[in-house]
Design a protein around this motif. Structure first.
Motif, PDB file in Angstrom:
ATOM      1  N   SER A 187      42.348  39.627  35.293  1.00 38.84           N
ATOM      2  CA  SER A 187      41.979  39.763  36.766  1.00 38.84           C
ATOM      3  C   SER A 187      42.323  41.115  37.162  1.00 38.84           C
ATOM      4  CB  SER A 187      42.644  38.743  37.409  1.00 38.84           C
ATOM      5  OG  SER A 187      41.990  38.436  38.760  1.00 38.84           O
ATOM      6  N   ARG A 188      43.361  41.201  38.187  1.00 38.47           N
ATOM      7  CA  ARG A 188      43.953  42.464  38.610  1.00 38.47           C
ATOM      8  C   ARG A 188      44.677  43.239  37.472  1.00 38.47           C
ATOM      9  NH1 ARG A 188      47.410  39.915  43.126  1.00 38.47           N
ATOM     10  NH2 ARG A 188      45.575  38.560  43.059  1.00 38.47           N
ATOM     11  N   SER A 211      37.895  40.953  35.035  1.00 33.96           N
ATOM     12  CA  SER A 211      38.367  42.008  35.755  1.00 33.96           C
ATOM     13  C   SER A 211      37.704  42.129  36.846  1.00 33.96           C
ATOM     14  CB  SER A 211      38.895  43.134  34.619  1.00 33.96           C
ATOM     15  OG  SER A 211      37.659  43.556  34.202  1.00 33.96           O
ATOM     16  N   ILE A 230      38.106  44.839  48.335  1.00 29.75           N
ATOM     17  CA  ILE A 230      39.037  44.991  47.872  1.00 29.75           C
ATOM     18  C   ILE A 230      40.148  46.053  48.263  1.00 29.75           C
ATOM     19  CG2 ILE A 230      38.384  46.922  46.059  1.00 29.75           C
ATOM     20  CD1 ILE A 230      39.710  45.226  43.780  1.00 29.75           C
ATOM     21  N   TRP A 237      46.604  49.031  45.389  1.00 32.29           N
ATOM     22  CA  TRP A 237      46.229  49.071  43.794  1.00 32.29           C
ATOM     23  C   TRP A 237      45.655  50.442  43.353  1.00 32.29           C
ATOM     24  CZ3 TRP A 237      43.259  43.839  43.039  1.00 32.29           C
ATOM     25  CH2 TRP A 237      44.259  42.606  43.150  1.00 32.29           C
ATOM     26  N   TRP A 278      32.939  35.790  42.324  1.00 29.20           N
ATOM     27  CA  TRP A 278      33.726  37.077  43.138  1.00 29.20           C
ATOM     28  C   TRP A 278      33.863  38.012  41.977  1.00 29.20           C
ATOM     29  CZ3 TRP A 278      34.798  38.210  47.839  1.00 29.20           C
ATOM     30  CH2 TRP A 278      35.834  38.769  48.047  1.00 29.20           C
ATOM     31  N   HIS A 330      37.531  31.344  37.228  1.00 28.97           N
ATOM     32  CA  HIS A 330      38.342  32.537  36.996  1.00 28.97           C
ATOM     33  C   HIS A 330      39.616  32.044  36.474  1.00 28.97           C
ATOM     34  CE1 HIS A 330      39.648  36.577  38.490  1.00 28.97           C
ATOM     35  NE2 HIS A 330      40.666  36.096  38.598  1.00 28.97           N
TER      36      HIS A 330
HETATM   37  C1  GCU Z   1      41.610  38.714  44.025  1.00 30.43           C
HETATM   38  C2  GCU Z   1      40.961  40.034  43.831  1.00 30.43           C
HETATM   39  C3  GCU Z   1      40.487  40.324  42.654  1.00 30.43           C
HETATM   40  C4  GCU Z   1      41.216  40.276  41.529  1.00 30.43           C
HETATM   41  C5  GCU Z   1      41.956  39.033  41.885  1.00 30.43           C
HETATM   42  C6  GCU Z   1      43.120  38.405  40.726  1.00 30.43           C
HETATM   43  O1  GCU Z   1      40.793  37.668  43.975  1.00 30.43           O
HETATM   44  O2  GCU Z   1      40.037  40.128  45.062  1.00 30.43           O
HETATM   45  O3  GCU Z   1      40.183  41.837  42.640  1.00 30.43           O
HETATM   46  O4  GCU Z   1      40.937  40.479  40.291  1.00 30.43           O
HETATM   47  O5  GCU Z   1      42.740  38.524  43.070  1.00 30.43           O
HETATM   48  O6  GCU Z   1      43.936  39.459  40.337  1.00 30.43           O
HETATM   49  O7  GCU Z   1      43.629  37.405  40.757  1.00 30.43           O
END
Ligand code: GCU
Length: 349
Positions: A187-188, A211, A230, A237, A278, A330
Motif C-alpha cells: 500500500s503506501r 500500491s 490522495i 507523503w 480504491w 486490500h
Molecule cells: C489509503 C490511501 C492509499 C494507501 C492506503 C494504505 O487508502 O488512500 O493511497 O495506499 O491508505 O497505505 O493503506
C-alpha cells in the motif's frame, strides 16, 4: 489510450545501457522534482548495535535479532533507527528489506516463519520509527534533518532513505546474498518500495503490493483514488506542490509507469487484489504494461500478459515485471509472499 508520456524517444538517441542509465537518472530526478521530493543526503557513517537476540525464534531455524542502526547525518546529528532481522541459517541467503506497518515480527502482513522456511531472510523496520505518518515534521528523521514541512520531500522519500540504510546494514552481514536483495512493501509502503527501487540499484527485485494511486497505478483515467483524493488527505507523503496535478493528470510530464521503469532492467513485481477498487487493479496492470517499454528496448521482456484483462488467480511471471492479482481485498498475505519468492527463485536460477 490515455495519452501516456513515453519513456524513451528513439528520435533523440539510440538505446544502449549507458544511455538508459542517463535516462533513468532523468526519470528519477523528474519524479523527485514533481512528486516525491529529493532524498536527504546519505549519512556520513552508519554503525549497528544488536540489542536483543532470540535464538529460539522459528524453532531455532531463523534467529531473530533486534538491531539499532546509528546514522550520523551530514549536519553532525545522530539518527537511530530500529530494525529486526530474521535470517535462516545457511549461506548466500536471498533477502527482503521489508518496510513494515508494524514493529511486530511476525505480523499479519509478515509471515516470518514461512518466509524463513522458504530460505529467505527479512530485514524489516517499522515506518513510523522513521517519521510519523501525519503532517507533523517535528519528529524522527524529519526533525533531526531540520525539515519543517514537505518543501524538500514528503514522508515517502524519508521512508525510502531508511530502506537504503537497511540495505547498507545488509552489506555487513556475510550470510546474505547481496546479489539477490528485494525491497518490499504494501500500500503506501508499496509506493515507498517502488521509489526505493528507483533510487537504489542494489535492490535487484522491487516489490509493491496494492500500491495503487501514486504507486504502480497509472494516474491518467484511474478509477478509485485519484491525485485529488490522495493530495487532499495525505499531502505530506509528497513534495509540496504535487497537488497542482489534482484533476489535471493529463498535464503531468510523466505517469506512474516512470516509477516502475526507473528500476529497469532489474526486476519489478506488482500485485493487486481483485476487490481493491480504491487502488484500481486495472490501472496497476496498466502501469506494468506501459513501463515495459523500458525493458523491451533492451530486448528484455517487461510485463508478459497476453490476456486483454488480467485474470484473478493467475500469475504473470515470464518477464522482468512480475504480476499477480489475488481474490479479496486490500491486504498483503501469505499468497503474495509465495508469489514473490517463486518469482525471485525463477529469476535467480
Ligand atoms: C489509503 C490511501 C492509499 C494507501 C492506503 C494504505 O487508502 O488512500 O493511497 O495506499 O491508505 O497505505 O493503506
Amino acid at each position: 489510450m490515455r495519452d501516456i508520456p513515453i519513456i524513451w524517444s528513439d528520435e533523440k538517441e539510440t538505446f544502449n545501457d549507458d544511455n538508459w542509465q542517463k535516462r533513468r537518472e532523468q526519470i528519477v530526478n523528474l519524479l523527485c522534482k514533481e512528486e516525491y521530493g529529493f532524498l536527504p543526503p546519505e549519512p556520513v557513517s552508519l554503525a549497528s548495535e544488536i540489542i536483543q537476540t532470540d535464538e529460539e525464534f522459528c524453532a531455532g531455524k531463523a534467529p531473530l535479532k533486534k538491531v539499532l542502526l546509528h546514522c550520523t547525518l551530514t549536519n553532525g546529528r545522530l539518527f537511530t533507527m530500529p530494525l529486526t532481522e530474521v535470517i535462516p541459517s545457511g549461506e548466500n541467503v536471498p533477502f527482503f528489506v521489508y518496510i513494515s506497518f508494524s514493529p511486530n515480527v511476525p505480523d499479519k502482513f509478515l509471515p516470518s516463519e514461512e518466509i524463513a522456511d522458504s530460505g529467505f531472510g527479512v530485514l524489516s523496520f517499522y515506518y513510523e520509527d522513521i517519521v510519523s505518518d501525519n503532517s507533523d515534521f517535528n519528529n524522527g528523521l524529519a526533525e533531526i534533518l531540520g525539515y519543517k514541512d514537505n518543501s524538500a520531500c514528503g514522508k515517502i522519500a524519508l521512508w525510502v532513505w531508511a530502506a537504503k540504510r537497511a540495505m547498507d546494514y545488509a552489506q555487513t552481514l556475510p550470510q546474505l546474498d547481496k546479489k539477490h536483495a528485494a525491497v518490499a512493501g504494501h500500500s503506501r509502503l508499496g509506493k515507498t518500495a517502488l521509489l526505493a527501487g528507483a533510487f537504489d540499484t542494489r535492490f535487484k527485485y522491487v516489490i509493491s503490493n496494492n500500491s495503487g494511486c501514486c504507486g504502480a497505478a497509472i494516474s491518467r483515467g484511474k478509477k478509485g483514488e485519484r491525485i485529488k483524493n490522495i493530495t487532499d488527505v495525505f499531502p505530506y507523503w509528497f513534495k509540496a506542490g504535487f497537488d497542482r496535478y489534482a484533476d489535471k493528470e493529463t498535464s503531468m510530464p510523466f505517469d506512474q509507469h516512470f516509477l516502475i521503469a526507473a528500476s529497469a532492467p532489474r526486476f519489478v513485481y506488482v500485485s493487486s487484489s481483485e476487490d481493491d477498487s480504491w487502488a484500481d487493479p486495472q490501472a496497476e496492470a496498466a502501469g506494468c504494461r506501459f513501463a515495459s517499454e523500458a525493458w523491451s528496448k533492451s530486448s528484455l521482456k517487461g510485463f508478459v500478459c497476453d490476456d486483454e484483462k488480467i485474470e484473478t488467480g493467475k500469475s504473470y511471471h515470464d518477464g522482468n515485471i512480475g504480476y499477480h492479482i489475488k481474490r479479496g481485498k486490500h491486504f498483503l498475505g501469505r499468497e503474495d509472499w509465495h508469489h514473490f519468492m517463486k518469482f525471485i527463485n525463477t529469476k535467480k536460477n
